[in-house]
Design an enzyme around this catalytic site. Structure first.
Site, PDB file in Angstrom:
ATOM      1  N   CYS A 139    -106.391 -43.581  41.708  1.00 43.78           N
ATOM      2  CA  CYS A 139    -106.582 -42.584  42.949  1.00 43.78           C
ATOM      3  C   CYS A 139    -106.273 -43.204  44.712  1.00 43.78           C
ATOM      4  CB  CYS A 139    -107.831 -41.908  42.725  1.00 43.78           C
ATOM      5  SG  CYS A 139    -107.953 -41.392  40.648  1.00 43.78           S
TER       6      CYS A 139
ATOM      7  N   HIS B 134    -106.946 -38.781  35.864  1.00 43.09           N
ATOM      8  CA  HIS B 134    -107.869 -38.211  36.847  1.00 43.09           C
ATOM      9  C   HIS B 134    -108.399 -37.395  37.626  1.00 43.09           C
ATOM     10  CE1 HIS B 134    -109.352 -42.706  36.775  1.00 43.09           C
ATOM     11  NE2 HIS B 134    -109.378 -42.737  35.835  1.00 43.09           N
TER      12      HIS B 134
ATOM     13  N   GLU C 286    -107.763 -36.646  40.406  1.00 48.62           N
ATOM     14  CA  GLU C 286    -107.720 -36.415  41.876  1.00 48.62           C
ATOM     15  C   GLU C 286    -106.272 -36.348  41.655  1.00 48.62           C
ATOM     16  OE1 GLU C 286    -110.101 -38.593  40.673  1.00 48.62           O
ATOM     17  OE2 GLU C 286    -111.080 -39.779  42.185  1.00 48.62           O
TER      18      GLU C 286
ATOM     19  N   CYS D 145    -111.345 -44.318  42.576  1.00 49.11           N
ATOM     20  CA  CYS D 145    -110.668 -45.612  42.362  1.00 49.11           C
ATOM     21  C   CYS D 145    -109.403 -46.116  42.972  1.00 49.11           C
ATOM     22  CB  CYS D 145    -110.349 -45.460  40.532  1.00 49.11           C
ATOM     23  SG  CYS D 145    -108.694 -44.693  39.889  1.00 49.11           S
TER      24      CYS D 145
END
Lengths: 149, 149
Positions: free
Chosen positions: B91, B58, B60, B88
């Site tokens: 993260c 992801h 992040e 999410c």
């Protein structure tokens, strides 16, 4: 659970413990993980957050990345993750995204474990077995923290 | 919040949106992130889960790894993370471990956002600002999903 499964779980948790010991030797918090698919270990990893200066380098995260690389796809639906300590929120989120169908862990993590902070992070169909070789998994952690504190 | 901070937040969110667009061009779910420390962008990243076959890739997560690498330490206490969509669970867990002190996001994620699944994942002292350039952040996601579905 049948006896065969219990024996298998202990067998693979011992492999995760081998990884945890490698972490301890490298002065890392001693947590190890292996991912098993069709009775075969497809990835092994241990915590490397200090070595890599990277909070995301937990054993589970690396095991997931490596297993997906090995299988050539990002989903690990038919895989079991063995990890010596209960996954944290971050790792549980990753386990959920990877759709890992079974998680087996050794010692609970009362403070940072996902069951307290994000109990719904795993895939809704995932099954979880806790407490496999729990004492040894906890002991290696306790010994580590006694040494560093 | 004062006007200066609002302008700054929009400025950095636009940088995160540039990253989100790069993701869209690569057929990735268009989420982008930047990490800012002392008014300087120290990392930029966009979602690469498809390209890398890796659920952990992801925006992040990559931004955190890269920022820590840049600073030479794993904690990002005085940093602000800008991300186009609400983080999410995974993260948010990583943001918590990194002790990031401020999170600014654009569009909420009703289904997978951490505020629903793991509302206590961030560092207890972290502050959160939501809804910065929200419409644009949401639109780029909606356009992407309309195209692929």
């Amino acid at each position: 659970m049948n006896e065969d499964q219990i024996k298998k779980d202990e067998f693979y948790m011992r492999k995760a413990l081998v990884e945890a010991r490698l972490a301890a030797e490298a002065n890392e918090i001693p947590i190890g993980a292996v991912i098993v698919c069709n009775d075969r270990i497809i990835s092994r990893a241990h915590n490397l957050t200090e070595t890599l200066h990277d909070v995301t380098a937990h054993a589970e995260m690396q095991a997931i990345t490596s297993a997906a690389d090995m299988l050539g796809g990002k989903y690990l639906c038919d895989c079991t993750l063995y990890v010596t300590v209960e996954p944290c929120t971050m790792c549980a989120g990753a386990i959920g995204w990877a759709q890992i169908s079974r998680v087996v862990y050794g010692a609970p993590d009362e403070k940072r474990g996902y069951t307290k902070i994000a109990p719904k992070a795993l895939h809704p169909k995932a099954t979880v077995t806790a407490g496999v070789i729990e004492d040894e998994c906890r002991e290696i952690m306790q010994n580590f923290f006694m040494k560093v504190r």
